[in-house]
Design a protein around this motif. Structure first.
Motif, PDB file in Angstrom:
ATOM      1  N   ARG A  12     -10.874  71.722   8.478  1.00  0.00           N
ATOM      2  CA  ARG A  12     -12.240  71.888   8.968  1.00  0.00           C
ATOM      3  C   ARG A  12     -12.350  73.151   9.811  1.00  0.00           C
ATOM      4  O   ARG A  12     -11.509  73.411  10.667  1.00  0.00           O
ATOM      5  N   ALA A  13     -13.388  73.900   9.587  1.00  0.00           N
ATOM      6  CA  ALA A  13     -13.604  75.153  10.312  1.00  0.00           C
ATOM      7  C   ALA A  13     -13.984  74.923  11.766  1.00  0.00           C
ATOM      8  O   ALA A  13     -13.770  75.789  12.613  1.00  0.00           O
ATOM      9  N   ASP A  14     -14.529  73.744  12.095  1.00  0.00           N
ATOM     10  CA  ASP A  14     -15.008  73.489  13.456  1.00  0.00           C
ATOM     11  C   ASP A  14     -13.944  72.888  14.366  1.00  0.00           C
ATOM     12  O   ASP A  14     -14.236  72.470  15.482  1.00  0.00           O
ATOM     13  N   ALA A  15     -12.676  72.864  13.929  1.00  0.00           N
ATOM     14  CA  ALA A  15     -11.604  72.292  14.753  1.00  0.00           C
ATOM     15  C   ALA A  15     -11.319  73.190  15.949  1.00  0.00           C
ATOM     16  O   ALA A  15     -11.374  74.413  15.846  1.00  0.00           O
ATOM     17  N   PRO A  16     -11.004  72.606  17.110  1.00  0.00           N
ATOM     18  CA  PRO A  16     -10.717  73.404  18.302  1.00  0.00           C
ATOM     19  C   PRO A  16      -9.448  74.244  18.130  1.00  0.00           C
ATOM     20  O   PRO A  16      -8.556  73.896  17.359  1.00  0.00           O
ATOM     21  N   ALA A  17      -9.389  75.318  18.864  1.00  0.00           N
ATOM     22  CA  ALA A  17      -8.249  76.225  18.795  1.00  0.00           C
ATOM     23  C   ALA A  17      -7.034  75.633  19.494  1.00  0.00           C
ATOM     24  O   ALA A  17      -7.156  74.787  20.375  1.00  0.00           O
ATOM     25  N   GLN A  18      -5.860  76.110  19.101  1.00  0.00           N
ATOM     26  CA  GLN A  18      -4.607  75.692  19.733  1.00  0.00           C
ATOM     27  C   GLN A  18      -4.594  76.171  21.179  1.00  0.00           C
ATOM     28  O   GLN A  18      -4.966  77.298  21.479  1.00  0.00           O
ATOM     29  N   THR A  19      -4.141  75.301  22.098  1.00  0.00           N
ATOM     30  CA  THR A  19      -4.145  75.665  23.514  1.00  0.00           C
ATOM     31  C   THR A  19      -2.759  75.653  24.151  1.00  0.00           C
ATOM     32  O   THR A  19      -2.586  76.163  25.240  1.00  0.00           O
ATOM     33  N   VAL A  20      -1.767  75.057  23.517  1.00  0.00           N
ATOM     34  CA  VAL A  20      -0.418  74.970  24.075  1.00  0.00           C
ATOM     35  C   VAL A  20       0.551  75.596  23.076  1.00  0.00           C
ATOM     36  O   VAL A  20       0.491  75.278  21.883  1.00  0.00           O
ATOM     37  N   PRO A  21       1.465  76.470  23.529  1.00  0.00           N
ATOM     38  CA  PRO A  21       2.424  77.070  22.588  1.00  0.00           C
ATOM     39  C   PRO A  21       3.215  76.000  21.836  1.00  0.00           C
ATOM     40  O   PRO A  21       3.592  74.974  22.405  1.00  0.00           O
ATOM     41  N   ASP A  22       3.441  76.217  20.563  1.00  0.00           N
ATOM     42  CA  ASP A  22       4.215  75.349  19.667  1.00  0.00           C
ATOM     43  C   ASP A  22       3.507  74.046  19.308  1.00  0.00           C
ATOM     44  O   ASP A  22       3.987  73.301  18.463  1.00  0.00           O
ATOM     45  N   ILE A  23       2.398  73.709  19.947  1.00  0.00           N
ATOM     46  CA  ILE A  23       1.647  72.506  19.609  1.00  0.00           C
ATOM     47  C   ILE A  23       0.330  72.933  18.973  1.00  0.00           C
ATOM     48  O   ILE A  23      -0.402  73.741  19.540  1.00  0.00           O
ATOM     49  N   GLY A  24       0.071  72.403  17.794  1.00  0.00           N
ATOM     50  CA  GLY A  24      -1.159  72.737  17.088  1.00  0.00           C
ATOM     51  C   GLY A  24      -2.016  71.503  16.905  1.00  0.00           C
ATOM     52  O   GLY A  24      -1.526  70.363  16.948  1.00  0.00           O
ATOM     53  N   ARG A  25      -3.296  71.729  16.716  1.00  0.00           N
ATOM     54  CA  ARG A  25      -4.242  70.640  16.474  1.00  0.00           C
ATOM     55  C   ARG A  25      -5.061  70.998  15.259  1.00  0.00           C
ATOM     56  O   ARG A  25      -5.534  72.133  15.145  1.00  0.00           O
ATOM     57  N   MET A  26      -5.222  70.033  14.345  1.00  0.00           N
ATOM     58  CA  MET A  26      -6.011  70.253  13.143  1.00  0.00           C
ATOM     59  C   MET A  26      -6.915  69.054  12.902  1.00  0.00           C
ATOM     60  O   MET A  26      -6.551  67.929  13.239  1.00  0.00           O
ATOM     61  N   VAL A  27      -8.056  69.330  12.323  1.00  0.00           N
ATOM     62  CA  VAL A  27      -8.933  68.288  11.818  1.00  0.00           C
ATOM     63  C   VAL A  27      -9.084  68.555  10.325  1.00  0.00           C
ATOM     64  O   VAL A  27      -9.381  69.678   9.919  1.00  0.00           O
ATOM     65  N   LEU A  28      -8.836  67.516   9.522  1.00  0.00           N
ATOM     66  CA  LEU A  28      -8.844  67.661   8.071  1.00  0.00           C
ATOM     67  C   LEU A  28      -9.826  66.682   7.445  1.00  0.00           C
ATOM     68  O   LEU A  28      -9.973  65.557   7.926  1.00  0.00           O
ATOM     69  N   ASP A  29     -10.472  67.100   6.381  1.00  0.00           N
ATOM     70  CA  ASP A  29     -11.279  66.217   5.548  1.00  0.00           C
ATOM     71  C   ASP A  29     -10.466  65.884   4.306  1.00  0.00           C
ATOM     72  O   ASP A  29      -9.834  66.773   3.721  1.00  0.00           O
ATOM     73  N   LYS A  30     -10.471  64.615   3.906  1.00  0.00           N
ATOM     74  CA  LYS A  30      -9.760  64.198   2.704  1.00  0.00           C
ATOM     75  C   LYS A  30     -10.732  63.530   1.741  1.00  0.00           C
ATOM     76  O   LYS A  30     -11.663  62.842   2.165  1.00  0.00           O
ATOM     77  N   ARG A  31     -10.468  63.686   0.473  1.00  0.00           N
ATOM     78  CA  ARG A  31     -11.198  62.993  -0.580  1.00  0.00           C
ATOM     79  C   ARG A  31     -10.194  62.167  -1.366  1.00  0.00           C
ATOM     80  O   ARG A  31      -9.258  62.718  -1.932  1.00  0.00           O
ATOM     81  N   TRP A  32     -10.343  60.846  -1.322  1.00  0.00           N
ATOM     82  CA  TRP A  32      -9.437  59.926  -2.001  1.00  0.00           C
ATOM     83  C   TRP A  32      -9.975  59.602  -3.391  1.00  0.00           C
ATOM     84  O   TRP A  32     -11.173  59.359  -3.558  1.00  0.00           O
TER      85      TRP A  32
END
Length: 129
Positions: A12-32
């Motif tokens: 998702r393009a609207d996911a917040p940016a990474q704020t801590v080194p080596d730790i990432g955050r992602m928001v994903l959309d899935k279609r089952w």
């Protein structure tokens, strides 16, 4: 009982940016697709290490879907650990998260990625209606 099929993932393009080194955050959309048919949103935290092949992720996923003819929603929790290339994945239904036709759902998902396609098998139980 079990259900199988595939899913696709789109960051998702609207996911917040990474704020801590080596730790990432992602928001994903899935279609089952397949016997579990619907969509979900995944919120994931990752931790990369300087050692090749070693990393971890944790995620919560909310699912709106039809499972073998029963419509409703539920949540998954998953963890993935890669230790110098040896991988372990836990992918389970959050206890008591089911609603609608999926109330009472429990189970565990296994995943097999073949040539970039995510193939799942969901081993589950549901109360009789």
């Amino acid at each position: 009982m079990n259900a199988s099929g595939t899913f696709t993932v789109q960051p998702r393009a609207d996911a917040p940016a990474q704020t801590v080194p080596d730790i990432g955050r992602m928001v994903l959309d899935k279609r089952w697709s397949g016997e579990l048919d619907g969509h979900s949103v995944v919120e994931m935290l990752t931790c990369m290490t300087p050692v090749a092949g070693s990393a971890v992720y944790v995620a919560i996923e909310t699912v709106q879907a039809v499972l073998n003819g029963r419509q409703g929603s539920f949540a998954f929790f998953h963890t993935g650990v890669s230790e110098r290339g040896r991988q372990r994945l836990t992918y389970r239904v959050v206890p008591d998260s089911g609603s609608g036709g999926l109330a009472g759902l429990s189970g565990e998902l296994t995943l097999n990625v073949v040539e970039g396609v995510h193939h799942y098998t969901l081993d589950y139980t549901l109360p009789e209606t």
